[in-house]
Design a protein around this motif. Structure first.
Motif, PDB file in Angstrom:
ATOM      1  N   GLN A 121       0.825  -1.212   0.000  1.00 22.29           N
ATOM      2  CA  GLN A 121       0.000   0.000   0.000  1.00 22.29           C
ATOM      3  C   GLN A 121       0.858   1.261   0.000  1.00 22.29           C
ATOM      4  O   GLN A 121       0.440   2.312  -0.498  1.00 22.29           O
ATOM      5  N   ILE A 122       2.063   1.170   0.566  1.00 20.99           N
ATOM      6  CA  ILE A 122       2.925   2.331   0.692  1.00 20.99           C
ATOM      7  C   ILE A 122       3.323   2.896  -0.672  1.00 20.99           C
ATOM      8  O   ILE A 122       3.749   4.041  -0.788  1.00 20.99           O
ATOM      9  N   PHE A 123       3.168   2.089  -1.727  1.00 19.54           N
ATOM     10  CA  PHE A 123       3.470   2.556  -3.078  1.00 19.54           C
ATOM     11  C   PHE A 123       2.237   3.132  -3.782  1.00 19.54           C
ATOM     12  O   PHE A 123       2.332   3.610  -4.911  1.00 19.54           O
ATOM     13  N   ASP A 124       1.089   3.075  -3.114  1.00 19.78           N
ATOM     14  CA  ASP A 124      -0.189   3.506  -3.684  1.00 19.78           C
ATOM     15  C   ASP A 124      -0.421   4.990  -3.361  1.00 19.78           C
ATOM     16  O   ASP A 124      -0.524   5.374  -2.206  1.00 19.78           O
ATOM     17  N   GLU A 125      -0.530   5.823  -4.379  1.00 16.11           N
ATOM     18  CA  GLU A 125      -0.700   7.257  -4.173  1.00 16.11           C
ATOM     19  C   GLU A 125      -1.994   7.570  -3.411  1.00 16.11           C
ATOM     20  O   GLU A 125      -2.033   8.498  -2.602  1.00 16.11           O
ATOM     21  N   LYS A 126      -3.049   6.817  -3.679  1.00 18.59           N
ATOM     22  CA  LYS A 126      -4.317   7.040  -2.982  1.00 18.59           C
ATOM     23  C   LYS A 126      -4.153   6.739  -1.495  1.00 18.59           C
ATOM     24  O   LYS A 126      -4.644   7.497  -0.637  1.00 18.59           O
ATOM     25  N   TYR A 127      -3.487   5.645  -1.170  1.00 15.64           N
ATOM     26  CA  TYR A 127      -3.237   5.282   0.229  1.00 15.64           C
ATOM     27  C   TYR A 127      -2.431   6.375   0.924  1.00 15.64           C
ATOM     28  O   TYR A 127      -2.766   6.806   2.041  1.00 15.64           O
ATOM     29  N   ILE A 128      -1.374   6.838   0.295  1.00 15.19           N
ATOM     30  CA  ILE A 128      -0.521   7.885   0.866  1.00 15.19           C
ATOM     31  C   ILE A 128      -1.324   9.158   1.112  1.00 15.19           C
ATOM     32  O   ILE A 128      -1.235   9.775   2.178  1.00 15.19           O
ATOM     33  N   ARG A 129      -2.140   9.530   0.144  1.00 12.14           N
ATOM     34  CA  ARG A 129      -2.955  10.736   0.269  1.00 12.14           C
ATOM     35  C   ARG A 129      -3.950  10.609   1.419  1.00 12.14           C
ATOM     36  O   ARG A 129      -4.142  11.558   2.201  1.00 12.14           O
TER      37      ARG A 129
END
Length: 283
Positions: A121-129
Protein backbone atom coordinates in the motif's frame (compact mmCIF):
# COMPACT_ATOMS: atom_id res chain seq x y z
CA UNK A 1 14.10 14.88 24.33
CA UNK A 2 11.19 12.93 25.78
CA UNK A 3 11.90 9.35 26.83
CA UNK A 4 8.94 6.95 26.70
CA UNK A 5 8.14 3.35 27.68
CA UNK A 6 5.96 0.88 25.80
CA UNK A 7 2.91 -0.50 27.63
CA UNK A 8 0.26 -2.93 26.38
CA UNK A 9 -3.30 -1.71 26.83
CA UNK A 10 -4.24 -5.26 27.83
CA UNK A 11 -1.75 -5.09 30.72
CA UNK A 12 -2.95 -1.69 31.88
CA UNK A 13 -6.54 -3.02 31.83
CA UNK A 14 -6.18 -6.64 33.04
CA UNK A 15 -9.92 -7.29 32.74
CA UNK A 16 -9.45 -6.85 28.97
CA UNK A 17 -6.66 -9.42 28.80
CA UNK A 18 -7.51 -12.48 26.71
CA UNK A 19 -5.75 -15.85 26.90
CA UNK A 20 -3.12 -14.81 24.32
CA UNK A 21 -2.32 -11.64 26.26
CA UNK A 22 -1.97 -13.60 29.50
CA UNK A 23 0.70 -15.76 27.87
CA UNK A 24 2.73 -12.74 26.71
CA UNK A 25 2.01 -10.56 29.76
CA UNK A 26 4.30 -7.56 30.13
CA UNK A 27 6.88 -8.16 32.89
CA UNK A 28 6.53 -4.54 34.02
CA UNK A 29 3.15 -5.43 35.52
CA UNK A 30 4.28 -8.61 37.28
CA UNK A 31 2.74 -8.63 40.77
CA UNK A 32 1.85 -4.95 40.37
CA UNK A 33 -1.45 -3.17 39.74
CA UNK A 34 -1.70 -0.63 36.94
CA UNK A 35 -1.96 2.16 39.51
CA UNK A 36 1.22 0.96 41.25
CA UNK A 37 3.11 0.75 37.95
CA UNK A 38 2.08 4.25 36.84
CA UNK A 39 2.96 5.72 40.23
CA UNK A 40 6.33 3.98 40.30
CA UNK A 41 7.30 5.00 36.77
CA UNK A 42 6.30 8.60 37.39
CA UNK A 43 8.27 8.77 40.64
CA UNK A 44 11.34 7.20 39.02
CA UNK A 45 11.51 10.01 36.45
CA UNK A 46 9.58 8.50 33.54
CA UNK A 47 7.14 11.05 32.16
CA UNK A 48 4.87 9.16 29.77
CA UNK A 49 4.29 6.07 27.67
CA UNK A 50 3.53 4.59 24.28
CA UNK A 51 0.18 2.80 24.21
CA UNK A 52 0.40 -0.50 22.32
CA UNK A 53 -3.02 -1.73 21.23
CA UNK A 54 -3.72 -5.45 21.73
CA UNK A 55 -4.19 -8.12 19.07
CA UNK A 56 -7.36 -10.12 18.57
CA UNK A 57 -9.59 -7.79 20.58
CA UNK A 58 -11.51 -4.64 19.70
CA UNK A 59 -10.33 -1.56 21.59
CA UNK A 60 -13.43 0.38 22.62
CA UNK A 61 -13.80 4.06 23.51
CA UNK A 62 -14.53 2.91 27.05
CA UNK A 63 -11.11 1.20 27.17
CA UNK A 64 -9.39 4.36 25.98
CA UNK A 65 -11.23 6.59 28.43
CA UNK A 66 -10.32 4.22 31.28
CA UNK A 67 -6.62 4.37 30.38
CA UNK A 68 -6.82 8.12 29.86
CA UNK A 69 -8.36 8.60 33.30
CA UNK A 70 -5.61 6.54 34.94
CA UNK A 71 -2.90 8.42 33.02
CA UNK A 72 -4.41 11.77 34.05
CA UNK A 73 -4.57 10.74 37.71
CA UNK A 74 -0.82 10.11 37.81
CA UNK A 75 0.09 12.88 35.34
CA UNK A 76 1.66 10.20 33.15
CA UNK A 77 0.65 11.11 29.58
CA UNK A 78 0.23 8.91 26.53
CA UNK A 79 2.85 10.24 24.10
CA UNK A 80 2.31 7.88 21.17
CA UNK A 81 -0.07 5.17 19.99
CA UNK A 82 1.25 1.95 18.43
CA UNK A 83 -0.78 -0.25 16.13
CA UNK A 84 -1.73 -3.81 17.05
CA UNK A 85 1.01 -6.27 16.12
CA UNK A 86 0.31 -7.90 12.76
CA UNK A 87 2.20 -10.73 11.12
CA UNK A 88 0.30 -11.73 7.98
CA UNK A 89 -2.51 -9.28 7.19
CA UNK A 90 -2.19 -5.68 6.00
CA UNK A 91 -2.97 -2.58 8.04
CA UNK A 92 -5.83 -0.94 6.16
CA UNK A 93 -6.70 2.76 6.10
CA UNK A 94 -9.70 2.20 8.39
CA UNK A 95 -7.44 0.77 11.10
CA UNK A 96 -5.05 3.69 10.75
CA UNK A 97 -7.98 6.08 11.00
CA UNK A 98 -8.98 4.42 14.28
CA UNK A 99 -5.40 4.75 15.56
CA UNK A 100 -5.44 8.46 14.73
CA UNK A 101 -8.82 8.83 16.44
CA UNK A 102 -7.45 7.15 19.58
CA UNK A 103 -4.35 9.37 19.49
CA UNK A 104 -6.62 12.41 19.30
CA UNK A 105 -8.68 11.15 22.24
CA UNK A 106 -5.60 10.89 24.49
CA UNK A 107 -3.77 13.95 23.06
CA UNK A 108 -0.90 11.86 21.65
CA UNK A 109 0.84 13.38 18.64
CA UNK A 110 2.60 10.30 17.20
CA UNK A 111 1.09 7.17 15.61
CA UNK A 112 3.33 4.14 14.94
CA UNK A 113 2.80 1.73 12.03
CA UNK A 114 4.98 -1.25 11.13
CA UNK A 115 6.29 -0.89 7.59
CA UNK A 116 5.92 -4.62 6.91
CA UNK A 117 2.26 -4.51 7.96
CA UNK A 118 1.53 -1.73 5.48
CA UNK A 119 2.81 -3.96 2.69
CA UNK A 120 2.57 -2.66 -0.89
CA UNK A 121 0.00 0.00 0.00
CA UNK A 122 2.92 2.33 0.69
CA UNK A 123 3.47 2.56 -3.08
CA UNK A 124 -0.19 3.51 -3.68
CA UNK A 125 -0.70 7.26 -4.17
CA UNK A 126 -4.32 7.04 -2.98
CA UNK A 127 -3.24 5.28 0.23
CA UNK A 128 -0.52 7.89 0.87
CA UNK A 129 -2.96 10.74 0.27
CA UNK A 130 -5.56 9.25 2.63
CA UNK A 131 -2.99 8.89 5.42
CA UNK A 132 -1.88 12.49 5.02
CA UNK A 133 -5.51 13.56 5.22
CA UNK A 134 -5.77 11.66 8.53
CA UNK A 135 -2.67 13.45 9.82
CA UNK A 136 -4.25 16.80 8.99
CA UNK A 137 -7.67 15.90 10.42
CA UNK A 138 -6.36 14.61 13.77
CA UNK A 139 -3.23 16.81 14.01
CA UNK A 140 -0.91 13.83 14.41
CA UNK A 141 2.21 12.53 12.69
CA UNK A 142 2.14 9.02 11.24
CA UNK A 143 5.49 7.27 11.61
CA UNK A 144 6.68 4.02 10.06
CA UNK A 145 8.84 1.71 12.13
CA UNK A 146 11.81 0.01 10.48
CA UNK A 147 11.55 -3.78 10.73
CA UNK A 148 14.12 -6.58 10.54
CA UNK A 149 15.41 -7.61 7.14
CA UNK A 150 14.05 -11.15 7.41
CA UNK A 151 10.51 -9.92 7.98
CA UNK A 152 10.87 -6.94 5.68
CA UNK A 153 11.96 -9.16 2.81
CA UNK A 154 8.44 -10.59 2.70
CA UNK A 155 7.23 -7.07 1.96
CA UNK A 156 9.92 -5.73 -0.34
CA UNK A 157 10.76 -8.94 -2.18
CA UNK A 158 14.44 -8.67 -1.23
CA UNK A 159 16.57 -8.44 1.90
CA UNK A 160 15.65 -5.46 4.04
CA UNK A 161 17.80 -2.39 3.46
CA UNK A 162 17.93 0.73 5.65
CA UNK A 163 18.49 3.12 2.75
CA UNK A 164 15.50 1.83 0.78
CA UNK A 165 13.30 2.14 3.89
CA UNK A 166 14.33 5.70 4.72
CA UNK A 167 14.15 6.83 1.08
CA UNK A 168 10.64 5.40 0.79
CA UNK A 169 9.46 7.16 3.95
CA UNK A 170 10.99 10.45 2.82
CA UNK A 171 9.49 10.17 -0.66
CA UNK A 172 6.04 9.57 0.86
CA UNK A 173 6.55 12.55 3.24
CA UNK A 174 6.05 10.49 6.41
CA UNK A 175 8.22 10.14 9.50
CA UNK A 176 10.19 7.37 11.18
CA UNK A 177 9.96 5.44 14.43
CA UNK A 178 13.55 4.22 14.62
CA UNK A 179 13.91 0.84 16.35
CA UNK A 180 17.64 0.50 17.02
CA UNK A 181 17.43 -3.24 17.78
CA UNK A 182 15.68 -3.99 14.49
CA UNK A 183 18.43 -2.12 12.67
CA UNK A 184 21.23 -3.80 14.62
CA UNK A 185 19.68 -7.22 14.05
CA UNK A 186 19.70 -6.42 10.33
CA UNK A 187 23.40 -5.55 10.40
CA UNK A 188 22.96 -1.77 10.34
CA UNK A 189 24.85 1.01 12.15
CA UNK A 190 22.49 2.80 14.58
CA UNK A 191 24.68 5.92 14.79
CA UNK A 192 24.92 6.31 11.03
CA UNK A 193 21.19 5.72 10.52
CA UNK A 194 20.28 8.44 13.04
CA UNK A 195 22.73 10.94 11.53
CA UNK A 196 21.38 10.26 8.05
CA UNK A 197 17.67 10.39 8.97
CA UNK A 198 17.53 12.72 11.99
CA UNK A 199 15.16 15.17 10.26
CA UNK A 200 12.59 12.38 9.78
CA UNK A 201 12.88 10.58 13.14
CA UNK A 202 10.15 11.50 15.65
CA UNK A 203 10.29 8.42 17.88
CA UNK A 204 13.10 6.04 18.87
CA UNK A 205 12.47 2.55 20.26
CA UNK A 206 15.39 2.18 22.63
CA UNK A 207 16.65 -1.14 23.97
CA UNK A 208 19.82 -3.24 23.86
CA UNK A 209 20.80 -6.19 21.71
CA UNK A 210 23.29 -9.05 21.77
CA UNK A 211 24.50 -11.07 18.81
CA UNK A 212 23.67 -14.79 18.84
CA UNK A 213 25.01 -17.51 16.47
CA UNK A 214 21.50 -18.40 15.35
CA UNK A 215 20.87 -16.01 12.48
CA UNK A 216 17.59 -14.77 11.10
CA UNK A 217 14.21 -14.92 12.77
CA UNK A 218 15.27 -18.04 14.71
CA UNK A 219 17.52 -15.96 16.95
CA UNK A 220 16.24 -16.21 20.56
CA UNK A 221 14.05 -13.30 21.60
CA UNK A 222 15.90 -12.92 24.89
CA UNK A 223 18.79 -11.35 22.95
CA UNK A 224 16.50 -8.61 21.60
CA UNK A 225 14.96 -5.63 23.40
CA UNK A 226 17.21 -6.16 26.41
CA UNK A 227 17.64 -3.65 29.28
CA UNK A 228 20.15 -0.94 28.43
CA UNK A 229 23.73 -1.96 29.17
CA UNK A 230 22.98 -5.69 29.02
CA UNK A 231 23.78 -6.06 25.32
CA UNK A 232 26.40 -4.94 22.85
CA UNK A 233 25.00 -1.72 21.36
CA UNK A 234 26.83 1.60 21.90
CA UNK A 235 24.02 3.00 24.05
CA UNK A 236 26.13 5.72 25.69
CA UNK A 237 27.49 6.94 22.37
CA UNK A 238 23.99 6.89 20.88
CA UNK A 239 22.44 8.93 23.71
CA UNK A 240 25.33 11.41 23.53
CA UNK A 241 24.65 11.74 19.79
CA UNK A 242 21.00 12.55 20.51
CA UNK A 243 22.13 15.21 22.95
CA UNK A 244 24.70 16.63 20.53
CA UNK A 245 22.13 16.82 17.72
CA UNK A 246 19.55 18.39 20.09
CA UNK A 247 17.04 15.65 19.29
CA UNK A 248 13.55 16.81 20.37
CA UNK A 249 11.52 13.67 19.67
CA UNK A 250 10.46 10.69 21.77
CA UNK A 251 12.82 8.06 23.13
CA UNK A 252 10.66 5.06 23.97
CA UNK A 253 12.05 2.25 26.10
CA UNK A 254 10.77 -0.91 24.42
CA UNK A 255 12.41 -3.28 26.87
CA UNK A 256 11.51 -6.83 27.91
CA UNK A 257 12.10 -6.40 31.64
CA UNK A 258 10.37 -5.90 34.98
CA UNK A 259 10.20 -2.57 36.81
CA UNK A 260 13.69 -3.11 38.18
CA UNK A 261 15.03 -3.45 34.64
CA UNK A 262 13.17 -0.31 33.52
CA UNK A 263 14.54 1.59 36.52
CA UNK A 264 18.10 0.53 35.68
CA UNK A 265 17.66 1.56 32.04
CA UNK A 266 16.19 4.92 33.06
CA UNK A 267 19.13 5.49 35.39
CA UNK A 268 21.54 4.69 32.56
CA UNK A 269 19.86 7.22 30.28
CA UNK A 270 20.14 9.82 33.04
CA UNK A 271 23.79 8.90 33.47
CA UNK A 272 24.56 9.71 29.83
CA UNK A 273 22.13 12.58 29.46
CA UNK A 274 23.79 15.44 31.34
CA UNK A 275 22.26 18.56 29.81
CA UNK A 276 18.79 19.73 30.75
CA UNK A 277 15.88 17.83 32.22
CA UNK A 278 14.95 14.37 30.99
CA UNK A 279 11.34 13.74 30.06
CA UNK A 280 11.10 9.97 30.12
CA UNK A 281 8.22 7.93 28.74
CA UNK A 282 7.54 4.18 28.74
CA UNK A 283 6.42 2.18 25.72
Amino acid sequence: MKISVSLFLSDILPHRRKLFHKIVKNKIFKNQTSAEVFKHLKESGVDGFELLLPQYVTTTNEDIFEVKKLAAKYKFPILSVHQSLRFFTATKVAETARLCEIADMVAAKVVVLHINSVKKQIFDEKYIRELHELEKKYKVKITFENMEKFIGSLFYGHRWHAVKFSDLVKKSDFYITFDIVHLAHSGGDILHFFKTNKERILNIHLSDYKYHPLNGSLRPLRFKHMPLGKGELPIGEFINLLKKEKYQGLVTMEIHADLKGIDASTALINHYQTLGKNNIAVA
